[in-house]
Design a protein around this motif. Sequence first.
Motif, PDB file in Angstrom:
ATOM      1  N   ILE A  36      37.912  51.914  31.294  1.00 54.69           N
ATOM      2  CA  ILE A  36      37.867  51.243  32.591  1.00 54.69           C
ATOM      3  C   ILE A  36      37.602  49.739  32.416  1.00 54.69           C
ATOM      4  CG2 ILE A  36      36.522  51.026  34.724  1.00 54.69           C
ATOM      5  CD1 ILE A  36      38.420  53.306  34.848  1.00 54.69           C
ATOM      6  N   LEU A  37      36.667  49.419  31.536  1.00 54.70           N
ATOM      7  CA  LEU A  37      36.359  48.000  31.291  1.00 54.70           C
ATOM      8  C   LEU A  37      37.567  47.263  30.705  1.00 54.70           C
ATOM      9  CD1 LEU A  37      32.735  48.303  29.858  1.00 54.70           C
ATOM     10  CD2 LEU A  37      33.417  47.566  32.150  1.00 54.70           C
ATOM     11  N   LYS A  38      38.312  47.963  29.869  1.00 51.50           N
ATOM     12  CA  LYS A  38      39.520  47.353  29.293  1.00 51.50           C
ATOM     13  C   LYS A  38      40.555  47.081  30.381  1.00 51.50           C
ATOM     14  CE  LYS A  38      43.143  48.086  25.830  1.00 51.50           C
ATOM     15  NZ  LYS A  38      43.704  49.022  24.835  1.00 51.50           N
ATOM     16  N   LYS A  39      40.682  48.020  31.327  1.00 52.40           N
ATOM     17  CA  LYS A  39      41.639  47.828  32.419  1.00 52.40           C
ATOM     18  C   LYS A  39      41.216  46.669  33.326  1.00 52.40           C
ATOM     19  CE  LYS A  39      43.463  52.530  32.506  1.00 52.40           C
ATOM     20  NZ  LYS A  39      43.670  53.778  33.267  1.00 52.40           N
ATOM     21  N   ILE A  40      39.897  46.518  33.510  1.00 58.15           N
ATOM     22  CA  ILE A  40      39.427  45.374  34.298  1.00 58.15           C
ATOM     23  C   ILE A  40      39.792  44.064  33.591  1.00 58.15           C
ATOM     24  CG2 ILE A  40      37.370  44.188  35.147  1.00 58.15           C
ATOM     25  CD1 ILE A  40      36.122  46.902  35.676  1.00 58.15           C
TER      26      ILE A  40
ATOM     27  N   ILE B 217      26.592  51.492  37.255  1.00 53.98           N
ATOM     28  CA  ILE B 217      26.743  52.932  37.476  1.00 53.98           C
ATOM     29  C   ILE B 217      26.648  53.692  36.161  1.00 53.98           C
ATOM     30  CG2 ILE B 217      28.386  54.735  38.183  1.00 53.98           C
ATOM     31  CD1 ILE B 217      29.379  52.803  40.336  1.00 53.98           C
ATOM     32  N   ASP B 218      27.274  53.152  35.128  1.00 53.76           N
ATOM     33  CA  ASP B 218      27.228  53.800  33.815  1.00 53.76           C
ATOM     34  C   ASP B 218      25.796  53.899  33.301  1.00 53.76           C
ATOM     35  OD1 ASP B 218      28.744  54.873  31.508  1.00 53.76           O
ATOM     36  OD2 ASP B 218      27.910  53.139  30.464  1.00 53.76           O
ATOM     37  N   THR B 219      24.989  52.867  33.538  1.00 53.07           N
ATOM     38  CA  THR B 219      23.588  52.882  33.116  1.00 53.07           C
ATOM     39  C   THR B 219      22.790  53.912  33.902  1.00 53.07           C
ATOM     40  OG1 THR B 219      23.678  50.532  32.527  1.00 53.07           O
ATOM     41  CG2 THR B 219      21.501  51.493  32.866  1.00 53.07           C
ATOM     42  N   ILE B 220      23.010  53.966  35.216  1.00 57.99           N
ATOM     43  CA  ILE B 220      22.259  54.896  36.061  1.00 57.99           C
ATOM     44  C   ILE B 220      22.550  56.345  35.685  1.00 57.99           C
ATOM     45  CG2 ILE B 220      22.057  55.793  38.425  1.00 57.99           C
ATOM     46  CD1 ILE B 220      22.409  52.928  39.424  1.00 57.99           C
ATOM     47  N   ARG B 221      23.809  56.683  35.474  1.00 50.32           N
ATOM     48  CA  ARG B 221      24.144  58.080  35.235  1.00 50.32           C
ATOM     49  C   ARG B 221      23.854  58.536  33.807  1.00 50.32           C
ATOM     50  NH1 ARG B 221      30.784  58.491  35.537  1.00 50.32           N
ATOM     51  NH2 ARG B 221      31.263  57.466  33.558  1.00 50.32           N
ATOM     52  N   ASP B 222      23.675  57.594  32.877  1.00 46.71           N
ATOM     53  CA  ASP B 222      23.399  57.974  31.485  1.00 46.71           C
ATOM     54  C   ASP B 222      21.956  57.762  31.068  1.00 46.71           C
ATOM     55  OD1 ASP B 222      26.010  58.694  31.160  1.00 46.71           O
ATOM     56  OD2 ASP B 222      26.642  56.831  30.207  1.00 46.71           O
ATOM     57  N   THR B 223      21.102  57.330  32.013  1.00 48.42           N
ATOM     58  CA  THR B 223      19.700  57.075  31.685  1.00 48.42           C
ATOM     59  C   THR B 223      18.798  57.851  32.627  1.00 48.42           C
ATOM     60  OG1 THR B 223      20.292  54.817  30.989  1.00 48.42           O
ATOM     61  CG2 THR B 223      17.954  55.286  31.353  1.00 48.42           C
TER      62      THR B 223
ATOM     63  N   LYS C 128      36.857  57.285  29.876  1.00 46.05           N
ATOM     64  CA  LYS C 128      35.658  56.674  29.315  1.00 46.05           C
ATOM     65  C   LYS C 128      35.412  55.298  29.928  1.00 46.05           C
ATOM     66  CE  LYS C 128      35.924  59.100  24.887  1.00 46.05           C
ATOM     67  NZ  LYS C 128      35.971  58.968  23.406  1.00 46.05           N
ATOM     68  N   THR C 129      34.157  54.879  29.849  1.00 43.11           N
ATOM     69  CA  THR C 129      33.770  53.589  30.427  1.00 43.11           C
ATOM     70  C   THR C 129      34.514  52.441  29.754  1.00 43.11           C
ATOM     71  OG1 THR C 129      31.566  54.462  30.957  1.00 43.11           O
ATOM     72  CG2 THR C 129      31.826  52.068  30.923  1.00 43.11           C
ATOM     73  N   LYS C 130      34.667  52.523  28.444  1.00 45.21           N
ATOM     74  CA  LYS C 130      35.346  51.431  27.735  1.00 45.21           C
ATOM     75  C   LYS C 130      36.800  51.291  28.164  1.00 45.21           C
ATOM     76  CE  LYS C 130      36.480  54.191  23.607  1.00 45.21           C
ATOM     77  NZ  LYS C 130      36.303  54.295  22.133  1.00 45.21           N
TER      78      LYS C 130
ATOM     79  N   MET D  99      47.049  52.004  40.354  1.00 38.59           N
ATOM     80  CA  MET D  99      46.752  52.842  39.190  1.00 38.59           C
ATOM     81  C   MET D  99      45.270  52.745  38.798  1.00 38.59           C
ATOM     82  SD  MET D  99      50.120  52.433  36.728  1.00 38.59           S
ATOM     83  CE  MET D  99      50.023  50.629  36.672  1.00 38.59           C
ATOM     84  N   PHE D 100      44.713  51.549  38.959  1.00 36.47           N
ATOM     85  CA  PHE D 100      43.302  51.358  38.623  1.00 36.47           C
ATOM     86  C   PHE D 100      42.406  52.179  39.545  1.00 36.47           C
ATOM     87  CE2 PHE D 100      39.245  49.148  39.161  1.00 36.47           C
ATOM     88  CZ  PHE D 100      38.807  49.124  37.843  1.00 36.47           C
ATOM     89  N   CYS D 101      42.759  52.278  40.805  1.00 37.59           N
ATOM     90  CA  CYS D 101      41.970  53.072  41.756  1.00 37.59           C
ATOM     91  C   CYS D 101      41.947  54.542  41.345  1.00 37.59           C
ATOM     92  CB  CYS D 101      42.540  52.914  43.167  1.00 37.59           C
ATOM     93  SG  CYS D 101      41.510  53.639  44.460  1.00 37.59           S
ATOM     94  N   ASN D 102      43.109  55.066  40.913  1.00 36.43           N
ATOM     95  CA  ASN D 102      43.159  56.449  40.425  1.00 36.43           C
ATOM     96  C   ASN D 102      42.314  56.615  39.158  1.00 36.43           C
ATOM     97  OD1 ASN D 102      44.945  57.310  42.459  1.00 36.43           O
ATOM     98  ND2 ASN D 102      46.722  56.615  41.304  1.00 36.43           N
ATOM     99  N   SER D 103      42.406  55.630  38.260  1.00 35.78           N
ATOM    100  CA  SER D 103      41.626  55.694  37.025  1.00 35.78           C
ATOM    101  C   SER D 103      40.132  55.643  37.318  1.00 35.78           C
ATOM    102  CB  SER D 103      42.003  54.529  36.105  1.00 35.78           C
ATOM    103  OG  SER D 103      43.352  54.603  35.713  1.00 35.78           O
ATOM    104  N   LEU D 104      39.763  54.886  38.342  1.00 35.03           N
ATOM    105  CA  LEU D 104      38.351  54.762  38.703  1.00 35.03           C
ATOM    106  C   LEU D 104      37.780  56.100  39.169  1.00 35.03           C
ATOM    107  CD1 LEU D 104      36.061  52.712  38.987  1.00 35.03           C
ATOM    108  CD2 LEU D 104      36.804  52.319  41.338  1.00 35.03           C
TER     109      LEU D 104
END
Length: 266
Positions: free
Chosen positions: A134-138, A175-181, A130-132, A116-121
Amino acid sequence: MESKELINKSAKKIWQKWSIAIRITPLIILLALLKILTHYLGWEVLELNALFTSLVAGTIFLIGFLISGVLSDYKESEKLPSEISASMKSLVDDTYTIYKTKNTLTALEFIEFQKMFCNSLINWFYKKEKTKVILKKISEMNHFFIELDKEGVQAGYIIKMKNEQNNLRKMILRIDTIRDTNFVDSAYTILEAMGFLIGCCLLIIKIEPFYASLFFTLVVTFLIAYMFLLIKDLDNPFDYSSNGESGTEVSLKPIHDLRKLLIDFI
């Protein structure tokens, strides 16, 4: 069926190769019409001089500065999907080993969680999650680690899986930093301004014969516009929500391959 897939792949490769050129074609056509209009209306009031060539040279220098800056992030970004896939595959392998040796229900549930995590990714890459989240699932992986520890699984396995969990978190945040900056917003602004000035100057500069003037106007504009869009695309190699997996976006093939592998796993 195979020939159809081959045609689709060929068409996709051609689009990836020429997508930027196609996007700026309307601008080139508009500029050609404006150049013809200014010529026949007698609005070509400037002569070609050293100041104009210095402006073009300065713009090319700025383009070189920007592309060297974004390429470093792009080269790093190319590795991230493969590294994420490798970390997840390592988690799956360790969990499978525990399941086979201990025959524990927690390990089986953890494998289903990873599917399920792979699909969410993948949804996260397309900004459908949202990033938060994904981080919660990790972080939710900790629940399985605690249960595995209670069931007597060797500490070495749990420590190894915790390391992969930490690697996943770091790569997601990167990745989140690269795509939002953006690289340097002010540099993009000055490049846009210089490109606009060069385009305007080319319209009113008189070069004989006229067809040579038209040719150089379109070529210079095409090169500047193409490089500007290329730099913008390279600056965000994870913009799948807008462009899909085409153009300059980093390939997600390693993660797609992992998802296919996990579908029939166990």
